[in-house]
Design a protein around this motif. Structure first.
Motif, PDB file in Angstrom:
ATOM      1  N   LEU A   1       8.352  -2.091  14.248  1.00 49.60           N
ATOM      2  CA  LEU A   1       7.995  -3.491  13.990  1.00 49.60           C
ATOM      3  C   LEU A   1       8.790  -4.108  12.845  1.00 49.60           C
ATOM      4  O   LEU A   1       8.466  -5.208  12.397  1.00 49.60           O
ATOM      5  CB  LEU A   1       6.493  -3.595  13.691  1.00 49.60           C
ATOM      6  N   ASN A   2       9.807  -3.390  12.374  1.00 47.17           N
ATOM      7  CA  ASN A   2      10.658  -3.904  11.288  1.00 47.17           C
ATOM      8  C   ASN A   2       9.868  -4.217  10.020  1.00 47.17           C
ATOM      9  O   ASN A   2      10.169  -5.188   9.310  1.00 47.17           O
ATOM     10  CB  ASN A   2      11.427  -5.151  11.741  1.00 47.17           C
ATOM     11  N   TYR A   3       8.862  -3.416   9.743  1.00 48.42           N
ATOM     12  CA  TYR A   3       8.168  -3.554   8.467  1.00 48.42           C
ATOM     13  C   TYR A   3       9.142  -3.185   7.342  1.00 48.42           C
ATOM     14  O   TYR A   3      10.022  -2.343   7.531  1.00 48.42           O
ATOM     15  CB  TYR A   3       6.956  -2.625   8.421  1.00 48.42           C
ATOM     16  N   PRO A   4       9.010  -3.811   6.182  1.00 50.81           N
ATOM     17  CA  PRO A   4       9.948  -3.499   5.087  1.00 50.81           C
ATOM     18  C   PRO A   4       9.821  -2.047   4.641  1.00 50.81           C
ATOM     19  O   PRO A   4       8.719  -1.489   4.592  1.00 50.81           O
ATOM     20  CB  PRO A   4       9.530  -4.468   3.978  1.00 50.81           C
ATOM     21  N   GLU A   5      10.947  -1.459   4.321  1.00 55.56           N
ATOM     22  CA  GLU A   5      10.981  -0.048   3.929  1.00 55.56           C
ATOM     23  C   GLU A   5      10.779   0.090   2.428  1.00 55.56           C
ATOM     24  O   GLU A   5      11.452  -0.568   1.633  1.00 55.56           O
ATOM     25  CB  GLU A   5      12.314   0.579   4.330  1.00 55.56           C
ATOM     26  N   VAL A   6       9.864   0.937   2.061  1.00 56.44           N
ATOM     27  CA  VAL A   6       9.592   1.207   0.648  1.00 56.44           C
ATOM     28  C   VAL A   6      10.621   2.206   0.130  1.00 56.44           C
ATOM     29  O   VAL A   6      10.871   3.228   0.775  1.00 56.44           O
ATOM     30  CB  VAL A   6       8.170   1.767   0.464  1.00 56.44           C
ATOM     31  N   PRO A   7      11.250   1.934  -1.008  1.00 49.75           N
ATOM     32  CA  PRO A   7      12.215   2.904  -1.550  1.00 49.75           C
ATOM     33  C   PRO A   7      11.541   4.223  -1.890  1.00 49.75           C
ATOM     34  O   PRO A   7      10.448   4.253  -2.447  1.00 49.75           O
ATOM     35  CB  PRO A   7      12.757   2.203  -2.802  1.00 49.75           C
ATOM     36  N   ARG A   8      12.189   5.309  -1.525  1.00 46.97           N
ATOM     37  CA  ARG A   8      11.650   6.641  -1.794  1.00 46.97           C
ATOM     38  C   ARG A   8      11.867   7.018  -3.252  1.00 46.97           C
ATOM     39  O   ARG A   8      12.893   6.668  -3.831  1.00 46.97           O
ATOM     40  CB  ARG A   8      12.338   7.692  -0.935  1.00 46.97           C
ATOM     41  N   PRO A   9      10.913   7.724  -3.837  1.00 49.93           N
ATOM     42  CA  PRO A   9      11.135   8.237  -5.200  1.00 49.93           C
ATOM     43  C   PRO A   9      12.352   9.144  -5.240  1.00 49.93           C
ATOM     44  O   PRO A   9      12.594   9.933  -4.323  1.00 49.93           O
ATOM     45  CB  PRO A   9       9.848   9.019  -5.500  1.00 49.93           C
TER      46      PRO A   9
ATOM     47  N   PHE B   1       0.832  -1.205   0.000  1.00 48.59           N
ATOM     48  CA  PHE B   1       0.000   0.000   0.000  1.00 48.59           C
ATOM     49  C   PHE B   1       0.868   1.258   0.000  1.00 48.59           C
ATOM     50  O   PHE B   1       0.573   2.226  -0.717  1.00 48.59           O
ATOM     51  CB  PHE B   1      -0.923   0.000   1.217  1.00 48.59           C
ATOM     52  N   GLU B   2       1.935   1.253   0.781  1.00 46.93           N
ATOM     53  CA  GLU B   2       2.812   2.425   0.808  1.00 46.93           C
ATOM     54  C   GLU B   2       3.504   2.618  -0.537  1.00 46.93           C
ATOM     55  O   GLU B   2       3.647   3.751  -1.015  1.00 46.93           O
ATOM     56  CB  GLU B   2       3.857   2.287   1.911  1.00 46.93           C
ATOM     57  N   ALA B   3       3.946   1.524  -1.153  1.00 51.21           N
ATOM     58  CA  ALA B   3       4.580   1.627  -2.466  1.00 51.21           C
ATOM     59  C   ALA B   3       3.619   2.227  -3.487  1.00 51.21           C
ATOM     60  O   ALA B   3       4.004   3.052  -4.322  1.00 51.21           O
ATOM     61  CB  ALA B   3       5.056   0.250  -2.929  1.00 51.21           C
ATOM     62  N   MET B   4       2.368   1.836  -3.392  1.00 48.63           N
ATOM     63  CA  MET B   4       1.353   2.349  -4.310  1.00 48.63           C
ATOM     64  C   MET B   4       1.086   3.833  -4.069  1.00 48.63           C
ATOM     65  O   MET B   4       0.987   4.628  -5.010  1.00 48.63           O
ATOM     66  CB  MET B   4       0.069   1.539  -4.134  1.00 48.63           C
ATOM     67  N   SER B   5       0.987   4.235  -2.803  1.00 50.96           N
ATOM     68  CA  SER B   5       0.645   5.620  -2.492  1.00 50.96           C
ATOM     69  C   SER B   5       1.827   6.559  -2.701  1.00 50.96           C
ATOM     70  O   SER B   5       1.653   7.681  -3.197  1.00 50.96           O
ATOM     71  CB  SER B   5       0.139   5.725  -1.049  1.00 50.96           C
ATOM     72  N   ARG B   6       3.020   6.145  -2.338  1.00 51.44           N
ATOM     73  CA  ARG B   6       4.195   7.005  -2.505  1.00 51.44           C
ATOM     74  C   ARG B   6       4.459   7.311  -3.977  1.00 51.44           C
ATOM     75  O   ARG B   6       4.882   8.416  -4.324  1.00 51.44           O
ATOM     76  CB  ARG B   6       5.436   6.343  -1.905  1.00 51.44           C
ATOM     77  N   ASN B   7       4.243   6.326  -4.832  1.00 50.73           N
ATOM     78  CA  ASN B   7       4.579   6.473  -6.246  1.00 50.73           C
ATOM     79  C   ASN B   7       3.368   6.773  -7.123  1.00 50.73           C
ATOM     80  O   ASN B   7       3.482   6.777  -8.344  1.00 50.73           O
ATOM     81  CB  ASN B   7       5.279   5.204  -6.738  1.00 50.73           C
ATOM     82  N   ARG B   8       2.204   6.981  -6.476  1.00 49.92           N
ATOM     83  CA  ARG B   8       0.986   7.363  -7.193  1.00 49.92           C
ATOM     84  C   ARG B   8       0.659   6.372  -8.310  1.00 49.92           C
ATOM     85  O   ARG B   8       0.529   6.737  -9.486  1.00 49.92           O
ATOM     86  CB  ARG B   8       1.134   8.780  -7.762  1.00 49.92           C
TER      87      ARG B   8
END
Length: 290
Positions: free
Chosen positions: A222-230, A122-129
């Motif tokens: 919680l050590n959730y995986p980090e989404v790469p920033r644009p 979800f974060e990958a989808m929202s960060r990168n539109r």
């Protein structure tokens, strides 16, 4: 489609990593796909999938349509990410898409939690539109998610924008149930609980705030995986290009000034080149009969 074996996700992580590195080095995608299958573990199904991608990209120049055809191997989320990067008008670069898929595959290989996998996608989808409509449909179709998760993800399509994302996590957490039972011992949740106590606490602490703060807190705590920033535009490269243009302009002005001093005119500077025009006029070079 079923959940793949762990070795498949390990090889996928390597594939997306190597593919990304070689594309950044300037190698054509067709050449990379044609050769990289030889490096992959032959006991997995990935070499066959990559060979199919290599064949299709030579024909149509795109990977996403081929990934759709072998949907029994690549997930809809993987296909959606690649498709968004392949759009002609997209600002979402392919190397960013491959990095997202690399980290997702590595997380799956390490034994993911369903909440961690969902938040990452979800974060990958929202960060990168990447589009909430098609994006949430693609996430819901991931074979890792149970039926309860599938229904919850599709429900978000109707609730996002009206309800804070942190609240959508909080009300489905074990912490929410604990809070309600303190007030009403007979409380029973109407919907399945999908998030744990810690996720619920973090979500409640981030209610009304930017969801990016929520994602960051989940990664730290919680050590959730980090989404790469644009990637941000490289200002240094833009400044260098601008300086080069200005230096070239100054050189031309100096040459013009020197020619004026010596009363020398460079006719080459005044000559109109054919490529600078729209072409010769109609009838150029023809003489009308008298």
């Amino acid at each position: 489609m079923p959940v793949l074996d762990r070795e498949e996700y390990i090889e996928q992580a390597y594939f997306f990593h190597a593919f990304r590195e070689r594309v950044l080095d300037g190698l054509p995608s067709q050449d990379v796909l044609s050769r990289i299958s030889e490096e992959l573990l032959s006991t997995t199904r990935l070499p066959l999938a990559v060979s199919y991608l290599a064949t299709e990209i030579k024909t149509i120049g795109l990977m996403a349509p081929a990934m759709v055809r072998i949907g029994h191997y690549f997930t809809p989320f993987q296909t959606h990410v690649i498709a968004e990067a392949e759009h002609d008008t997209s600002r979402f670069p392919m190397d960013q898409a491959l990095l997202i898929l690399e980290r997702e595959a590595r997380y799956k290989a390490d034994g993911p939690t369903l909440s961690g996998l969902f938040v990452y996608q979800f974060e990958a989808m929202s960060r990168n539109r990447l589009g909430y409509g098609k994006g949430l449909e693609a996430i819901a179709a991931d074979p890792f998610f149970t039926e309860d998760w599938h229904d919850y993800i599709l429900l978000l399509r109707a609730r996002l924008g009206d309800v804070d994302f942190a609240d959508l996590i909080f009300v489905r957490s074990a912490f929410y149930v604990t809070e309600q039972k303190r007030r009403n011992p007979g409380f029973e949740p109407k919907f399945p609980i999908l998030f744990g106590e810690k996720e619920g606490k973090i979500a409640r602490a981030n209610r009304g705030r930017d969801p990016l703060y929520l994602f960051s807190a989940l990664q730290r705590q919680l050590n959730y995986p980090e989404v790469p920033r644009p990637r941000r535009p490289d200002e240094a490269e833009a400044r260098i290009a601008l300086l080069e243009q200005r230096v070239a302009l100054l050189e031309n002005r100096l040459k013009s000034a020197e020619s004026d001093i010596h009363n020398e005119i460079d006719l080459a500077q005044l000559r109109v080149k054919p490529e600078d025009t729209a072409g010769p006029p109609a009838g150029w070079g023809k003489h009308e009969p008298t």
